[in-house]
Design a protein around this motif. Structure first.
Motif, short mmCIF file in Angstrom:
data_model
loop_
_atom_site.label_atom_id
_atom_site.label_comp_id
_atom_site.label_asym_id
_atom_site.label_seq_id
_atom_site.Cartn_x
_atom_site.Cartn_y
_atom_site.Cartn_z
N LEU A 208 -3.07 -1.80 -9.65
CA LEU A 208 -2.64 -3.09 -9.10
C LEU A 208 -2.51 -2.76 -7.49
N ILE A 209 -1.80 -1.68 -7.11
CA ILE A 209 -1.86 -1.31 -5.92
C ILE A 209 -3.22 -1.04 -5.20
N HIS A 210 -4.06 -0.57 -5.87
CA HIS A 210 -5.37 -0.59 -5.20
C HIS A 210 -6.00 -1.84 -4.96
N VAL A 211 -5.85 -3.03 -5.81
CA VAL A 211 -6.34 -4.12 -5.70
C VAL A 211 -5.59 -5.01 -4.45
N LEU A 212 -4.09 -4.56 -4.16
CA LEU A 212 -3.66 -5.01 -3.06
C LEU A 212 -4.01 -4.32 -1.67
N ASP A 213 -4.28 -3.02 -1.78
CA ASP A 213 -4.93 -2.34 -0.67
C ASP A 213 -5.55 -3.05 0.42
N PRO A 214 -5.42 -3.47 1.75
CA PRO A 214 -6.03 -4.20 2.47
C PRO A 214 -7.38 -3.46 2.95
N LYS A 215 -7.44 -2.12 2.54
CA LYS A 215 -8.90 -1.58 2.76
C LYS A 215 -9.79 -1.64 1.68
N SER A 216 -9.29 -2.30 0.51
CA SER A 216 -10.13 -2.52 -0.43
C SER A 216 -11.05 -3.70 -0.39
N SER A 217 -12.04 -3.84 -1.23
CA SER A 217 -13.00 -5.01 -1.08
C SER A 217 -12.43 -6.31 -1.82
N PHE A 218 -11.27 -6.23 -2.35
CA PHE A 218 -11.01 -7.67 -3.11
C PHE A 218 -10.68 -8.73 -2.01
N LEU A 219 -10.85 -9.71 -2.41
CA LEU A 219 -10.76 -11.18 -1.73
C LEU A 219 -9.04 -11.39 -1.75
N GLN A 220 -8.63 -12.07 -0.86
CA GLN A 220 -7.36 -12.64 -0.76
C GLN A 220 -6.50 -13.16 -2.02
N LYS A 221 -7.28 -14.00 -2.80
CA LYS A 221 -6.87 -14.36 -4.06
C LYS A 221 -6.28 -13.29 -4.89
N SER A 222 -7.38 -12.36 -5.14
CA SER A 222 -6.99 -10.97 -6.00
C SER A 222 -5.79 -10.40 -5.65
N ARG A 223 -5.68 -10.33 -4.24
CA ARG A 223 -4.56 -9.38 -3.75
C ARG A 223 -3.25 -10.36 -4.12
N LEU A 224 -3.39 -11.61 -3.75
CA LEU A 224 -2.34 -12.73 -4.12
C LEU A 224 -1.78 -12.35 -5.48
N VAL A 225 -2.45 -12.26 -6.27
CA VAL A 225 -2.33 -12.42 -7.78
C VAL A 225 -1.83 -10.67 -8.33
N ALA A 226 -2.36 -9.72 -7.47
CA ALA A 226 -1.95 -8.37 -7.81
C ALA A 226 -0.54 -8.15 -7.15
N LEU A 227 -0.10 -8.78 -6.04
CA LEU A 227 1.49 -8.73 -5.79
C LEU A 227 2.00 -9.34 -6.63
N CYS A 228 1.83 -10.46 -7.07
CA CYS A 228 2.62 -11.33 -8.06
C CYS A 228 2.85 -10.34 -9.34
N GLY A 229 1.81 -9.87 -9.66
CA GLY A 229 1.87 -9.05 -10.79
C GLY A 229 2.71 -7.78 -10.53
N ILE A 230 2.70 -7.11 -9.27
CA ILE A 230 3.40 -5.94 -9.13
C ILE A 230 4.91 -6.48 -9.29
#
Length: 575
Positions: A371-393
């Motif tokens: 989950l932290i990897h998905v949240l990482d600004p350097k990863s290739s994930f889009l903002q929606k994925s990061r939002l969901v990852a942060l909610c999950g964390i």
């Protein structure tokens, strides 16, 4: 013996003469269907026979409406055989009505045999269509009724489609199903009529097991649309739709699986149906879809939706966990398909709700690190994925001291600070919520955030246009500077104290006054902070609030008016 036989035949509806054999067969079947409703014994057997009779009747009606009825080979062979079977079935019905059968087991066997004979006749009629005996003109689906058509016209259209679905060849079945799907998507009345027309829903359900992929897909579309209406869900369940739907999940096409999974998601919105899905092997089939890297994100999302409905029942949730759901979904977090990742996170949240043991298992499977990897600004994930990852964390990790320590050591706070500084509005606000929650639950996090540069970012957010952001920033800052080390760090920045005092201007009507005053109250316990407050050009704002009888402002004034600061205060205020 001979008289008895003659008597039976004279009372059988098949003894009437004068009608062509096809017409006689139709009348016999229609009469027998009606009579079967009065039978009170062997109800399950007779329900099955009635469905078979309705299928046979549809095939006969289809033949009657075509030129095939003029074929002498039909009237000379097939129809008399049907009449003989229907007469036999009629005799069985009379014996069941009169309770004149000799034994239950023998009667059950006779009913099974007659059901098989009826099935055989229906298949023979179907072969007539498949062989092309019906003229091509009849194979053209009749025109759809207009929007102002009567209910009778609509019913005729639905019955015509049913006839084609029952006894037509593959292409005719497909055309009829496509036409049916078109009308039920646009007009719910056609669904109501289809439910009222005997056997239609049962036929749709049976076609889910059809070998031809396109037929299976169209049948899946039909039941999925029907499942969207609460009024008709019980009809589908009563027709035994769950088993065939799950069989498609095991061996159907991707489109067929998507439509069947959509149907299951609608049906399991009612918790009464989740047990049936589990009993038919639905959990295993759904987890298999989620574990299959070849499945598209949309299908995985639908499967997750069904599983979320299933785990609402505690016993099924335990079974889902035992079947390896946690491993499956943490593995899915490694997917490059963002839809799959998002659905995986949301399912894990649902699965772990109120269950610390499941959270611990997710942690052991490296779920938190992923989950932290998905949240990482350097990863290739889009903002929606990061939002969901942060909610999950926040949902999965903020409830345990061990989990929090893991987050603090895995770079989580670095990501949150980045989004506070650089994130788009939605991401920035969610990052702020994370900070606020951390402030409330962890002193260690407070200390770490104070030392990591969070306080200047929170101060900037005190001037946000959003009331909610201002409130959370002020509350977080208030808690953070309750730590002595953080207060010293806070006042080292010359702008921090001045901005808070500036925001306390009564004429601005800042609704965050109470929180800001709480911050200043904490700061007055620090000698350096007291000096900076008194020396600030916005000190008059505190005096104005104190004169307006704001209690916290009066307390601050009294603290600043101690012997040590009285002279300094007087000089500044009266200058």
């Amino acid at each position: 013996m001979g008289e008895a036989k003659t008597h039976k035949e004279s009372n059988s509806p098949g003894s009437s003469a004068g009608d062509p054999s096809l017409r006689r067969a139709i009348k016999l079947v229609t009469s027998l269907i009606s009579l079967s409703h009065s039978i009170r014994v062997f109800s399950g057997k007779w329900q099955s026979i009635r469905t078979k009779l309705e299928d046979l009747l549809s095939g006969l009606t289809s033949i009657e409406n075509s030129d095939a009825c003029e074929n002498p080979s039909l009237s000379g062979d097939i129809f008399p055989a049907i009449i003989e079977t229907i007469n036999e079935c009629h005799n069985l019905s009379r014996r069941c009505l009169d309770l004149s059968y000799s034994g239950k087991l023998l009667m059950q066997s006779d009913l099974d045999i007659i059901g098989s004979k009826i099935d055989c006749h229906t298949k023979n009629l179907s072969s007539i269509h498949t062989a092309g005996i019906l003229k091509n003109s009849y194979a053209i689906v009749v025109s759809r009724p207009g929007p102002t058509a009567s209910k009778e016209d609509m019913r005729f259209y639905v019955k015509d489609l049913l006839s084609r679905v029952k006894v037509g060849g593959t292409e005719l079945k497909k055309q009829a199903l496509i036409a049916f799907n078109e009308v039920i998507k646009e007009d719910e009345r056609y669904i109501k009529i289809a439910v009222e027309v005997g056997g239609f829903i049962g036929i749709l359900v049976s076609l889910l097991d059809f070998e031809e992929t396109e037929i299976q897909e169209e049948a899946a579309m039909a039941v999925s649309v029907i499942a969207g209406f609460d009024l008709y869900k019980s009809v589908l369940i009563g027709a035994g739709v769950i088993g065939p739907l799950i069989r498609v999940l095991d061996s159907g096409s991707e489109m067929g699986k998507e439509r069947c999974t959509m149907c299951l998601m609608k049906l399991t919105a009612n918790s009464d149906n989740v047990w049936s899905v589990s009993a038919h092997g639905g959990v295993t089939a759904l987890l298999k879809i989620c574990a299959n890297c070849d499945c598209g994100g949309e299908l995985v999302g639908l499967a997750c939706g069904v599983l979320r409905n299933l785990v609402g029942v505690e016993e099924i949730k335990r079974y889902v966990v035992e079947e390896g759901a946690i491993s499956t979904f943490t593995m899915l977090l490694r997917s490059k398909d963002e839809v799959s990742v998002i659905n995986s996170i949301e399912f894990l949240q649902t699965l772990a709700f109120g269950d610390d043991s499941i959270r611990q298992t997710i942690a052991k499977e490296d779920g938190f690190g992923l989950l932290i990897h998905v949240l990482d600004p350097k990863s290739s994930f889009l903002q929606k994925s990061r939002l969901v990852a942060l909610c999950g964390i926040m949902d999965l990790c903020f409830t345990s001291v061990t989990s929090l320590s893991m987050l603090l050591s895995d770079g989580f706070l670095d990501h949150i600070l980045y989004f506070l500084r650089n994130g788009e509005i939605s991401m920035q606000e969610l990052a702020l919520k994370a900070v606020f929650k951390l402030c409330e639950i962890s002193e260690e996090a407070n200390k770490t955030m104070g030392e990591s540069g969070f306080m200047p970012e929170l101060v900037k957010l005190l001037d946000s246009k959003s009331f909610e952001v201002r409130e959370m920033a002020a509350e977080s800052l208030s808690i953070m500077i309750s730590v002595p080390r953080n207060r010293k760090l806070f006042v080292q920045n010359e702008e921090n104290v001045g901005l808070i005092l500036k925001l306390l201007d009564p004429e601005e009507g800042n609704s965050g006054n109470r929180k800001l005053l709480s911050i200043l109250m904490s700061l007055t316990s620090c000698q350096t902070a007291r000096k900076k407050i008194v020396q600030s050009g916005y000190m008059k704002n505190i005096e104005k609030l104190a004169m307006a009888e704001v209690s916290d402002a009066k307390k601050i004034v009294r603290k600043l008016s101690s012997n040590r600061f009285r002279v300094m205060w007087s000089g500044i205020w009266h200058s």
